[in-house]
Motif scaffolding. Structure first.
Motif, short mmCIF file in Angstrom:
data_model
loop_
_atom_site.label_atom_id
_atom_site.label_comp_id
_atom_site.label_asym_id
_atom_site.label_seq_id
_atom_site.Cartn_x
_atom_site.Cartn_y
_atom_site.Cartn_z
N PHE A 120 0.87 -1.18 0.00
CA PHE A 120 0.00 0.00 0.00
C PHE A 120 0.90 1.22 0.00
N PHE A 121 0.83 2.03 -1.04
CA PHE A 121 1.58 3.27 -1.11
C PHE A 121 0.65 4.35 -0.54
N ILE A 122 1.13 5.06 0.49
CA ILE A 122 0.28 5.96 1.27
C ILE A 122 0.83 7.38 1.19
N HIS A 127 -3.76 8.77 2.82
CA HIS A 127 -4.73 8.08 1.95
C HIS A 127 -3.94 7.11 1.08
N VAL A 128 -4.56 6.02 0.70
CA VAL A 128 -3.90 5.05 -0.16
C VAL A 128 -3.77 5.63 -1.57
N ALA A 129 -2.52 5.82 -2.02
CA ALA A 129 -2.25 6.36 -3.36
C ALA A 129 -2.39 5.26 -4.41
N GLY A 130 -2.20 4.02 -4.00
CA GLY A 130 -2.29 2.89 -4.91
C GLY A 130 -1.80 1.63 -4.22
N ILE A 131 -2.10 0.49 -4.85
CA ILE A 131 -1.76 -0.80 -4.25
C ILE A 131 -1.10 -1.69 -5.30
N VAL A 132 0.00 -2.33 -4.91
CA VAL A 132 0.59 -3.38 -5.72
C VAL A 132 0.17 -4.69 -5.05
N SER A 133 -0.54 -5.53 -5.79
CA SER A 133 -1.04 -6.78 -5.22
C SER A 133 -0.16 -7.97 -5.60
N ARG A 134 0.06 -8.82 -4.62
CA ARG A 134 0.76 -10.10 -4.82
C ARG A 134 2.08 -9.94 -5.57
N GLY A 168 -7.43 5.40 -2.45
CA GLY A 168 -8.22 6.49 -1.88
C GLY A 168 -8.67 6.21 -0.45
N SER A 169 -8.57 4.96 0.02
CA SER A 169 -8.99 4.64 1.39
C SER A 169 -8.19 5.44 2.40
N PRO A 170 -8.86 5.94 3.45
CA PRO A 170 -8.13 6.67 4.50
C PRO A 170 -7.33 5.70 5.38
#
Length: 183
Positions: A120-122, A127-134, A168-170
């Motif tokens: 999770f890049f914050i 706020h979550v700027a983006g997510i790299v999954s797995r 976007g999640s807080p």
């Protein structure tokens, strides 16, 4: 001047003591083993990391629920470089939070990382700027979300999807305020 008889009286007990030690099977004390220098390469498997500060990260999911993650905090260059290298498992609800001095484009690799991770890049405004999954283990490919961030949270691979945390999640930090971020 010492006579030969007196010399014998002094030397003879010393020789008898040495023979008695041999007869009883006692060995003379061996010299100490050479001291192996400590491993200083933070990416080496046998590097001993100092204990990291602990804290918690709270992430709000797409449905209003909150998920709390217990984290080790990597706030120094060595701790950030080492990250979760050589770990063979990471339980749900556990992770590592990387703290950087300022918001900028961050890129992460999986060198010597043995387990898949979600990242999770914050942003600095939490706020979550983006997510790299797995993220695939043991690769040198740089992973980024194409947006600036100041913090990165690593958790077990697949966790983001399972708990429905999205871009976007807080985010909230607990126990992080007193940790010094070393550039």
């Amino acid at each position: 001047m010492m006579t030969p008889r007196r010399l014998a009286l002094v030397v003879l007990p010393l020789l008898l003591s040495a023979c008695q030690q041999d007869a009883e099977g006692r060995q003379p004390t061996p010299p100490p083993a050479p001291v192996k220098p400590p491993v200083t390469d933070v990416t080496a498997k046998d590097y001993v990391s100092p204990p990291l500060p602990r804290a918690h990260v709270r992430l709000k999911d797409a449905f209003g629920g909150v998920h709390r993650v217990e984290v080790e905090v990597a706030a120094t260059p060595d701790a950030r470089t080492r990250g979760l290298m050589w770990r063979t498992e990471l339980a749900d609800g556990k992770g590592m939070l990387f703290l950087f001095p300022s918001q900028e484009m961050q890129g992460f690799w999986m060198r010597n990382t043995l387990i898949p991770l979600d990242m999770f890049f914050i942003t600095s405004d939490l706020h979550v700027a983006g997510i790299v999954s797995r993220a695939v283990p043991k690769t040198l490919e740089s992973r980024s979300v194409g947006a600036p961030s100041q913090y990165v949270l690593e958790v077990p691979g697949g966790w983001a999807e399972k708990v429905s945390v999205r871009k976007g999640s807080p985010v909230e930090f607990e126990g992080v305020a007193g940790i010094e971020i070393v550039p």
